[in-house]
Design a protein around this motif. Structure first.
Motif, short mmCIF file in Angstrom:
data_model
loop_
_atom_site.label_atom_id
_atom_site.label_comp_id
_atom_site.label_asym_id
_atom_site.label_seq_id
_atom_site.Cartn_x
_atom_site.Cartn_y
_atom_site.Cartn_z
N PRO A 214 -27.09 -44.66 6.76
CA PRO A 214 -27.14 -45.31 8.07
C PRO A 214 -28.35 -45.53 8.90
CG PRO A 214 -25.76 -43.17 8.29
CD PRO A 214 -26.37 -43.19 6.81
N THR A 215 -29.58 -44.55 8.37
CA THR A 215 -30.87 -44.90 9.03
C THR A 215 -31.84 -45.79 8.05
OG1 THR A 215 -31.58 -43.00 7.67
CG2 THR A 215 -30.58 -42.56 10.34
N LEU A 216 -31.19 -46.48 7.00
CA LEU A 216 -31.99 -46.92 5.95
C LEU A 216 -33.06 -47.94 6.65
CD1 LEU A 216 -32.75 -47.62 3.03
CD2 LEU A 216 -30.99 -49.41 3.25
N VAL A 217 -32.27 -49.05 7.64
CA VAL A 217 -33.23 -49.86 8.20
C VAL A 217 -34.55 -49.40 9.13
CG1 VAL A 217 -33.21 -52.07 9.56
CG2 VAL A 217 -31.36 -51.69 8.04
N GLU A 218 -34.06 -48.57 9.87
CA GLU A 218 -35.07 -47.80 10.59
C GLU A 218 -35.94 -46.85 9.74
OE1 GLU A 218 -31.72 -47.53 11.20
OE2 GLU A 218 -31.40 -48.26 13.32
N ASP A 219 -35.61 -46.46 8.75
CA ASP A 219 -36.64 -45.66 7.84
C ASP A 219 -37.75 -46.72 7.19
OD1 ASP A 219 -35.22 -43.42 8.41
OD2 ASP A 219 -34.14 -43.17 6.46
N ILE A 220 -37.09 -47.72 6.91
CA ILE A 220 -37.92 -48.93 6.28
C ILE A 220 -38.94 -49.30 7.31
CG2 ILE A 220 -37.85 -51.32 5.32
CD1 ILE A 220 -35.55 -50.55 3.63
N ALA A 221 -38.43 -49.63 8.44
CA ALA A 221 -39.27 -50.13 9.52
C ALA A 221 -40.55 -48.93 9.85
CB ALA A 221 -38.57 -50.39 10.72
N ALA A 222 -40.13 -47.84 9.92
CA ALA A 222 -41.04 -46.53 10.15
C ALA A 222 -42.08 -46.46 9.11
CB ALA A 222 -40.29 -45.48 10.26
N MET A 223 -41.61 -46.76 7.84
CA MET A 223 -42.53 -46.83 6.64
C MET A 223 -43.48 -47.80 6.72
SD MET A 223 -40.17 -45.68 3.39
CE MET A 223 -38.82 -44.41 3.59
N GLU B 297 -19.26 -56.83 3.34
CA GLU B 297 -19.85 -57.14 4.77
C GLU B 297 -20.74 -56.46 5.32
OE1 GLU B 297 -18.90 -60.24 5.83
OE2 GLU B 297 -17.72 -60.56 4.07
N ALA B 298 -20.58 -54.95 5.08
CA ALA B 298 -21.47 -53.92 5.49
C ALA B 298 -22.70 -53.98 4.92
CB ALA B 298 -20.92 -52.54 5.64
N HIS B 299 -22.71 -54.21 3.57
CA HIS B 299 -23.97 -54.22 2.71
C HIS B 299 -24.88 -55.49 3.34
CE1 HIS B 299 -22.05 -51.67 -0.63
NE2 HIS B 299 -22.61 -50.99 0.49
N LEU B 300 -23.92 -56.72 3.46
CA LEU B 300 -24.71 -58.08 3.82
C LEU B 300 -25.54 -57.98 5.21
CD1 LEU B 300 -21.97 -60.82 3.08
CD2 LEU B 300 -24.27 -60.48 1.90
N ARG B 301 -24.88 -57.15 6.14
CA ARG B 301 -25.60 -56.85 7.40
C ARG B 301 -26.95 -56.13 7.05
NH1 ARG B 301 -20.40 -56.30 9.35
NH2 ARG B 301 -20.32 -54.04 9.24
N VAL B 302 -26.54 -55.15 6.40
CA VAL B 302 -27.73 -54.45 6.29
C VAL B 302 -29.01 -55.03 5.53
CG1 VAL B 302 -28.82 -52.19 5.03
CG2 VAL B 302 -26.46 -52.19 5.96
N LEU B 303 -28.72 -56.00 4.52
CA LEU B 303 -29.80 -56.40 3.92
C LEU B 303 -30.32 -57.69 4.91
CD1 LEU B 303 -27.89 -56.67 0.44
CD2 LEU B 303 -29.95 -55.53 0.66
N ALA C 147 -34.18 -58.03 5.61
CA ALA C 147 -34.69 -59.38 5.45
C ALA C 147 -35.70 -59.77 6.71
CB ALA C 147 -34.02 -60.46 5.02
N ASP C 148 -34.98 -59.39 7.83
CA ASP C 148 -35.63 -59.55 9.24
C ASP C 148 -36.87 -58.98 9.39
OD1 ASP C 148 -33.60 -61.56 9.78
OD2 ASP C 148 -32.35 -60.07 11.08
N LEU C 149 -36.89 -57.90 8.73
CA LEU C 149 -37.97 -56.98 8.70
C LEU C 149 -39.23 -57.71 8.00
CD1 LEU C 149 -37.05 -53.42 8.36
CD2 LEU C 149 -37.97 -54.30 10.45
N GLY C 150 -39.24 -58.88 7.35
CA GLY C 150 -39.88 -59.44 6.54
C GLY C 150 -40.00 -59.06 5.11
N LEU C 151 -39.15 -58.27 4.39
CA LEU C 151 -39.12 -57.94 3.10
C LEU C 151 -38.48 -58.98 2.50
CD1 LEU C 151 -39.50 -55.02 4.64
CD2 LEU C 151 -38.84 -54.12 2.59
N ARG C 152 -38.58 -59.01 1.05
CA ARG C 152 -38.12 -59.94 0.29
C ARG C 152 -36.94 -59.23 -0.53
NH1 ARG C 152 -42.42 -63.23 -0.34
NH2 ARG C 152 -42.39 -64.99 1.02
N LEU C 153 -35.86 -60.06 -1.07
CA LEU C 153 -34.87 -59.39 -1.78
C LEU C 153 -34.71 -60.16 -3.25
CD1 LEU C 153 -32.00 -59.29 0.85
CD2 LEU C 153 -33.73 -57.28 0.33
#
Ligand code: C2E
Ligand code: MG
Ligand code: MG
Ligand code: MG
Length: 292
Positions: free
Chosen positions: A127-136, A161-167, A171-177
């Motif tokens: 659940p915290t993946l996106v926040e964790d990435i932003a903090a890192m 659908e859940a995975h697409l939202r997270v991804l 991407a909104d943080l600027g990372l590439r996939l």
């Protein structure tokens, strides 16, 4: 006699299953202490321009060396995924990759290579993946545009659908996939087009044989054409021979990762490689006609 053989066969099968179960259990126990015991390390395998060999990035490949000797990630990652340890291990890997990219960014600025990091499908459920990435990102100072996250097609097979939202948030943080091991899973191409993916990594299975076979080349040409049609960059994995490299250049593949150019390197070795490359580029620049 048939019955007898059948029973032996079953016995053999059952022994094997037991051995496998024991091995999985041993790995699970071992992984428990792997992070605290500093038994994990990262290797970096260069990713190069197919035609020139110029290094543009590196894939972070995890290594685990417990006291009993090294165990392949192809073995322990699936066990970590099944047991749930992948959340902690994956976080360690992300931090390590961000730290490395930040160091490269400080060392080479605009010429810094990107880091490509494997993200397990199971991590997308943290659940915290996106926040964790932003903090890192904040903590390390890594350049988000030079971080590529590799996901496999399994991410698009369940909880789509859940995975697409997270991804999309990543991407909104600027990372590439990137989509890893492309062609070995069963995701629908329709799902793929819904993702902000920029890179397709073509599995080694499709590279094997292109040096010799017409069929293998036909399949590779089709995959590259598909990627192109979707506007993606293409990386061929597991390139071991000169003939394969030449074939891939002829088929207009962008990038190559494989033993033919480089094996996975310790970070210091990778840094030396880029230092030499950046030095050579500067040298070539200063030798341009009319320049002093
Ligand atoms: P992958 O992500 O597809 O990584 C590429 C694998 O191909 C690596 O194996 C690499 O060493 C190997 N390889 C590259 N070039 C060649 C070549 O020319 N010939 C051959 N025979 N092999 C080549 P490795 O390091 O053993 O990793 C295996 C798999 O384990 C990876 O496949 C990936 O699925 C998983 N893995 C590795 N590190 C991580 C990680 O940090 N997180 C996660 N979730 N999975 C990881
Ligand atoms: Mg990968
Ligand atoms: Mg791969
Ligand atoms: Mg692979």
């Amino acid at each position: 006699a048939v019955k007898q053989r059948g029973r032996d066969g079953w016995q053999f099968f059952s022994d094997q299953l037991q051995a496998q179960a024991r091995e999985r259990l041993a790995i699970t126990h071992g992984l428990r202490g792997a992070i605290a015991g500093q038994e994990l390390s990262a290797r970096f395998q260069p990713i190069v321009v197919a035609s020139s060999g110029q290094v543009v990035g590196a894939e972070l490949l995890l290594r685990w060396h417990p006291k009993q000797g090294e165990i392949s990630p192809a073995i322990f990652i699936p066990v970590a995924e099944a047991s749930g340890f992948i959340a902690q291990i994956g976080a360690w890997v992300l931090r390590e990759g961000f730290r490395a990219q930040a160091a490269w960014q400080r060392r080479w600025g605009a010429q810094a290579p990107y880091v490509s990091i494997n993200l397990s499908t199971r991590q997308l459920g943290v659940p915290t993946l996106v926040e964790d990435i932003a903090a890192m990102l904040r903590d390390t100072g890594a350049e988000p545009a030079r971080i590529l996250l590799e996901i496999t097609e399994t991410a698009l097979m369940t909880d789509v659908e859940a995975h697409l939202r997270v991804l999309r948030r990543i991407a909104d943080l600027g990372l590439r996939l990137a989509v890893d091991d492309f062609g070995t899973g069963y995701s629908s191409l329709a799902q793929l087009t819904r993702l902000p993916v920029e890179v397709l990594k073509i599995d080694k299975a499709f590279v094997d044989g292109i040096e010799a076979g017409r069929e293998a080349c036909t399949v590779m040409r089709a995959i590259i054409g598909l990627g192109r049609g979707l506007g993606l960059k293409l990386v061929a994995e597991g390139v071991e021979q000169r003939e394969q490299q030449q074939q891939l250049v002829a088929l207009d593949c962008d990038f190559i990762q494989g033993y033919y150019f480089h094996r996975p390197l310790a970070e210091a070795g990778f840094v030396e490689l880029i230092d030499r490359q950046v030095g050579a580029e500067r040298g070539a620049l200063s030798l341009r006609p009319g320049e002093r």
